[in-house]
Scaffold this motif. Structure first.
Motif, PDB file in Angstrom:
ATOM      1  N   UNK A 122       4.307   9.809 -35.201  1.00 30.20           N
ATOM      2  CA  UNK A 122       3.294  10.771 -34.733  1.00 30.20           C
ATOM      3  C   UNK A 122       2.844  10.495 -33.304  1.00 30.20           C
ATOM      4  N   UNK A 123       3.206   9.335 -32.766  1.00 27.48           N
ATOM      5  CA  UNK A 123       2.772   8.989 -31.396  1.00 27.48           C
ATOM      6  C   UNK A 123       3.561   9.824 -30.389  1.00 27.48           C
ATOM      7  N   UNK A 124       2.897  10.840 -29.858  1.00 21.67           N
ATOM      8  CA  UNK A 124       3.540  11.735 -28.882  1.00 21.67           C
ATOM      9  C   UNK A 124       2.879  11.532 -27.527  1.00 21.67           C
ATOM     10  N   UNK A 125       3.447  10.676 -26.740  1.00 18.68           N
ATOM     11  CA  UNK A 125       2.920  10.428 -25.397  1.00 18.68           C
ATOM     12  C   UNK A 125       4.073  10.043 -24.474  1.00 18.68           C
ATOM     13  N   UNK A 126       3.794  10.052 -23.185  1.00 19.06           N
ATOM     14  CA  UNK A 126       4.797   9.631 -22.203  1.00 19.06           C
ATOM     15  C   UNK A 126       4.252   8.451 -21.410  1.00 19.06           C
ATOM     16  N   UNK A 127       5.145   7.532 -21.053  1.00 20.87           N
ATOM     17  CA  UNK A 127       4.774   6.424 -20.190  1.00 20.87           C
ATOM     18  C   UNK A 127       4.902   6.849 -18.728  1.00 20.87           C
ATOM     19  N   UNK A 128       4.029   6.293 -17.898  1.00 15.29           N
ATOM     20  CA  UNK A 128       4.263   6.401 -16.453  1.00 15.29           C
ATOM     21  C   UNK A 128       5.279   5.322 -16.103  1.00 15.29           C
ATOM     22  N   UNK A 129       6.544   5.748 -15.941  1.00 20.70           N
ATOM     23  CA  UNK A 129       7.637   4.801 -15.716  1.00 20.70           C
ATOM     24  C   UNK A 129       7.870   4.641 -14.222  1.00 20.70           C
ATOM     25  N   UNK A 130       7.615   3.469 -13.726  1.00 16.08           N
ATOM     26  CA  UNK A 130       7.771   3.232 -12.289  1.00 16.08           C
ATOM     27  C   UNK A 130       8.403   1.872 -12.049  1.00 16.08           C
ATOM     28  N   UNK A 148       0.827  -1.206   0.000  1.00 17.87           N
ATOM     29  CA  UNK A 148       0.000   0.000   0.000  1.00 17.87           C
ATOM     30  C   UNK A 148       0.863   1.258   0.000  1.00 17.87           C
ATOM     31  N   UNK A 149       1.948   1.244   0.787  1.00 14.74           N
ATOM     32  CA  UNK A 149       2.820   2.412   0.836  1.00 14.74           C
ATOM     33  C   UNK A 149       3.461   2.652  -0.527  1.00 14.74           C
ATOM     34  N   UNK A 150       3.855   1.557  -1.212  1.00 11.93           N
ATOM     35  CA  UNK A 150       4.418   1.707  -2.546  1.00 11.93           C
ATOM     36  C   UNK A 150       3.394   2.312  -3.507  1.00 11.93           C
ATOM     37  N   UNK A 151       2.175   1.796  -3.446  1.00 10.20           N
ATOM     38  CA  UNK A 151       1.112   2.294  -4.315  1.00 10.20           C
ATOM     39  C   UNK A 151       0.835   3.768  -4.038  1.00 10.20           C
ATOM     40  N   UNK A 152       0.796   4.123  -2.749  1.00  9.63           N
ATOM     41  CA  UNK A 152       0.508   5.511  -2.379  1.00  9.63           C
ATOM     42  C   UNK A 152       1.580   6.454  -2.920  1.00  9.63           C
ATOM     43  N   UNK A 153       2.851   6.047  -2.799  1.00  5.75           N
ATOM     44  CA  UNK A 153       3.942   6.868  -3.334  1.00  5.75           C
ATOM     45  C   UNK A 153       3.837   6.959  -4.853  1.00  5.75           C
ATOM     46  N   UNK A 154       3.473   5.838  -5.459  1.00  5.21           N
ATOM     47  CA  UNK A 154       3.325   5.782  -6.908  1.00  5.21           C
ATOM     48  C   UNK A 154       2.235   6.747  -7.388  1.00  5.21           C
ATOM     49  N   UNK A 155       1.114   6.776  -6.658  1.00  5.47           N
ATOM     50  CA  UNK A 155       0.014   7.661  -7.029  1.00  5.47           C
ATOM     51  C   UNK A 155       0.410   9.132  -6.907  1.00  5.47           C
ATOM     52  N   UNK A 156       1.235   9.442  -5.895  1.00  3.05           N
ATOM     53  CA  UNK A 156       1.694  10.819  -5.720  1.00  3.05           C
ATOM     54  C   UNK A 156       2.536  11.251  -6.921  1.00  3.05           C
ATOM     55  N   UNK A 157       3.455  10.361  -7.339  1.00  2.00           N
ATOM     56  CA  UNK A 157       4.282  10.652  -8.514  1.00  2.00           C
ATOM     57  C   UNK A 157       3.400  10.816  -9.741  1.00  2.00           C
ATOM     58  N   UNK A 216      -0.514   4.599 -18.977  1.00  2.00           N
ATOM     59  CA  UNK A 216      -0.238   3.878 -17.723  1.00  2.00           C
ATOM     60  C   UNK A 216      -0.489   2.392 -17.965  1.00  2.00           C
ATOM     61  N   UNK A 217       0.481   1.579 -17.681  1.00  2.00           N
ATOM     62  CA  UNK A 217       0.326   0.140 -17.882  1.00  2.00           C
ATOM     63  C   UNK A 217      -0.034  -0.557 -16.576  1.00  2.00           C
ATOM     64  N   UNK A 218      -0.635  -1.732 -16.726  1.00  2.00           N
ATOM     65  CA  UNK A 218      -1.061  -2.476 -15.537  1.00  2.00           C
ATOM     66  C   UNK A 218       0.127  -2.969 -14.715  1.00  2.00           C
ATOM     67  N   UNK A 219       1.124  -3.530 -15.356  1.00  2.00           N
ATOM     68  CA  UNK A 219       2.270  -4.076 -14.621  1.00  2.00           C
ATOM     69  C   UNK A 219       3.465  -3.145 -14.663  1.00  2.00           C
TER      70      UNK A 219
END
Length: 655
Positions: A468-476, A420-429, A443-446
């Motif tokens: 043309x694909x201009x996007x960023x990944x949520x890298x965690x 949960x603490x990891x997830x909470x920090x992840x959500x803040x980022x 945002x990917x599932x895994x």
């Protein structure tokens, strides 16, 4: 006085129980935790202990507050005799400081004469009317002074309801009563302690300030006319006295509680709020590395209910021992007594149950704690703090719970707290990522999925495709968005206006991923979308894939420089042995049970060993890193199955 033994036969939910309470080598009592399902007899057991204490107290005082006149605390009822039995028997033994014993007997019978014969070897002094009504309660031994030397307290669960065995009475209230010989005005059953403890703490602080200041003789001087002239005066030193000692102990309890919430806490103390707040106690803390005190609760009522209850509970022990012992010096390690707490984890946050409560119990090594609990997290905390110096007993049979039974609880705690603490920090980022740019966010599932997608996109863009694909990944890297976590995040974000697109990509092997796979694009509202990875032609037989199955087998099973690789569950037989080489197997073959067929294939990335015990499996994360970083053996991967995914992303971004 300490509880030594409880024997129960045919009483309520308890058919037969015999508990010998444990002690350390130095004679101090080990805490005992009673666990069991609702209705297994925990409260009946603790109520018998309380009733025995009331009968012991009644043997010394003719007037007590716990029960009126000759009435009992725990009503005798023959319907508590177990069905098919003729009597119930409760026998509770105590050991006193001088090694003498006190024994309480509580017997109910449909056939009194026969019961007397069955129990004659106990030499019980039956009440004279036992043969007439079938009820008998008795005390064996001398009880004088027990309640004037020990902190004896009971914190019942019936702060919310009255159990069937409770004899009706007027609840004790705070009132001024003049004590006299033979009458005891202190009720050890504590049903409403928060208000009285708040008042007591305020009295302690004020008494320490008013009466325990040290006046140090001194000769002060004042400059008059260029000459220092002596004047009358003195210096005020630090407080010193009994109330100052008590204040220190109270603050130690408070600090122990708040450490669970404030990891960087150096100290906490109670102060007195300003007159505008009505002269109530306030909570003041200092964190490590700081020179400043900070008030976090202007009054006692601003504390959380869990914090206030813990303060009230454990400070009541100090208050009670101070009142009965008459000791000039108080130290938590010297307080003796018996404290019974029903459902200690009631209304407590997991962290308080696991960390704060066991640490608070450890502050009182000479107090015998008898506790009931439903919290696995509290039991884990007891194991952490007390190691083997406590005991968990299961009702109704009285079986001792062994240390080996705690492995699954530790796993549960890891899932509930650490992840949960990891997830909470992840959500803040992630929250910062949402608002720091206008680019589409994927945002990917895994936690490994984004690496595969990034590697595939770089592959195509190097060839001039999908530029043309201009996007960023949520890298965690830490905790992954599970199927449920990603779904919940997307549906919550979709409730508010978003100026940029947010796209969640699911695997096809779990609930929400399977649901979203019914449509190529799922529009959730406010520029939020969900999609699943496509089903590649080479996995058309598979019921639900994760991202690793986007690769063909010759790439999926590539070995790294250490000879490790991914495996799939269909490569093993029912016994967990590798079909092509039975010298290799999965340590826990339950991992592949029911999945060792190509339709339900799972990735196996751990616990694969050879006959020498050498680990052969590569983790999913190492595989993803090798693909992304194009390590030697992972160059030239076939990313053809990813084309459909990028085409769908392009379609969403153009909307």
């Amino acid at each position: 006085m300490y509880l030594k033994n409880i024997q129960i036969d045919n009483y309520g939910a308890i058919p037969k129980l015999n508990i010998e309470f444990p002690f350390n080598d130095d004679g101090t009592p080990k805490p005992v935790v009673l666990v069991g399902k609702n209705g297994s007899g925990k409260t009946l057991l603790t109520s018998s202990i309380v009733d025995s204490l009331i009968q012991i107290k009644r043997s010394e005082f003719h007037s007590i507050t716990e029960a009126k006149d000759n009435s009992y605390y725990k009503a005798g009822k023959k319907d508590y005799i177990r069905e098919g039995q003729l009597f119930s028997f409760v026998r509770i033994s105590y050991v006193l400081n001088d090694a003498k014993r006190l024994v309480y007997n509580d017997i109910t019978s449909y056939t009194p004469s026969e019961t007397q014969k069955l129990l004659q070897h106990y030499n019980i002094n039956f009440q004279h009317d036992f043969t007439d009504n079938g009820f008998s309660k008795s005390i064996e031994g001398e009880a004088k002074g027990v309640f004037s030397k020990n902190a004896i307290l009971y914190f019942p669960v019936n702060r919310y309801y009255n159990p069937a065995w409770l004899v009706e009475r007027t609840d004790p209230r705070i009132e001024t009563i003049e004590s006299y010989v033979g009458k005891n005005t202190d009720n050890f059953i504590k049903t409403n302690v928060i208000n009285s403890i708040e008042s007591w703490i305020l009295d302690v602080i004020l008494d320490a300030e008013l009466y325990e200041k040290q006046i140090i003789p001194a000769q002060p001087y004042i400059l008059l006319g260029g000459v220092f002239q002596p004047i009358n005066g003195s210096l005020i030193g630090a407080n010193k006295g009994k109330n100052t000692q008590i204040q220190f102990l109270i603050n130690k309890v408070l600090t122990t509680i708040l450490k669970s919430k404030i990891p960087n806490l150096e100290s906490a103390r109670f102060g007195i709020s300003n007159k505008e707040s009505g002269r109530k106690i306030s909570v003041i803390i200092r964190e490590k590395g700081s020179d400043n005190d900070v008030m976090i609760s202007p009054t006692f009522s601003h504390m959380s209910s869990g914090e206030a209850m813990l303060v009230a509970l454990f400070c009541s022990i100090i208050k009670n021992f101070d009142a009965v012992s008459g000791a000039e010096k108080l130290n938590l390690t010297e307080i003796t007594g018996l404290v019974i707490i029903d459902e200690i984890d009631l209304n407590l946050h997991i962290e308080y149950a696991k960390k704060a409560v066991p640490e608070l119990l450890s502050l009182f090594p000479k107090v015998q704690f008898i506790i009931t609990s439903h919290s696995p997290f509290f039991l884990l905390g007891m194991k952490d703090i007390f190691n083997l110096n406590y005991q968990v007993i299961s009702t109704p049979g009285g079986e001792i719970i062994e240390e080996s039974d705690f492995e699954e609880l530790q796993t549960a705690y890891s899932i509930f707290i650490e992840r949960f603490e990891d997830i909470k920090e992840n959500l803040t980022i992630l929250e910062n990522e949402i608002y720091k740019s206008t680019r589409t966010l994927v945002i990917t599932e895994g936690k490994t999925d984004w690496k595969h997608l990034k590697a595939a996109l770089l592959h195509y863009q190097d060839k001039g495709e999908f530029k043309e694909l201009d996007f960023s990944f949520h890298e965690y890297e830490d905790a992954s968005f599970s199927d449920d976590k990603l779904h919940n995040f997307l549906t919550n974000v979709a409730q508010v206006s978003n100026t940029k697109k947010i796209i969640g990509i699911f695997d096809r092997d779990e609930g929400n991923g399977r649901k979203y796979s019914n449509n190529k694009i799922n529009e959730l509202g406010n520029n939020v979308y969900a999609m699943t990875i496509p089903q590649p032609e080479h996995r058309s037989y598979h019921d639900g894939i994760c991202i690793e199955f986007m690769y063909k087998d010759n790439d999926l099973f590539k070995e790294n420089e250490d000879g490790r690789r991914l495996y799939v569950s269909s490569q093993f037989n029912d016994n967990g042995r590798l079909i092509k080489d039975i010298r290799v197997g999965v340590q826990n073959h339950n991992k592949i049970k029911g999945k060792n067929n190509i339709k339900n294939d799972n990735i196996v990335d751990s616990e694969v060993i050879d006959i020498s015990g050498r680990s052969l499996a590569m983790s999913k994360n190492d595989f993803a890193n090798a693909v992304l970083n194009q390590c030697d053996t992972f160059k030239g991967m076939d990313f053809s199955a990813f084309r459909e995914l990028f085409e769908t992303l392009s379609e969403i971004i153009k909307k």
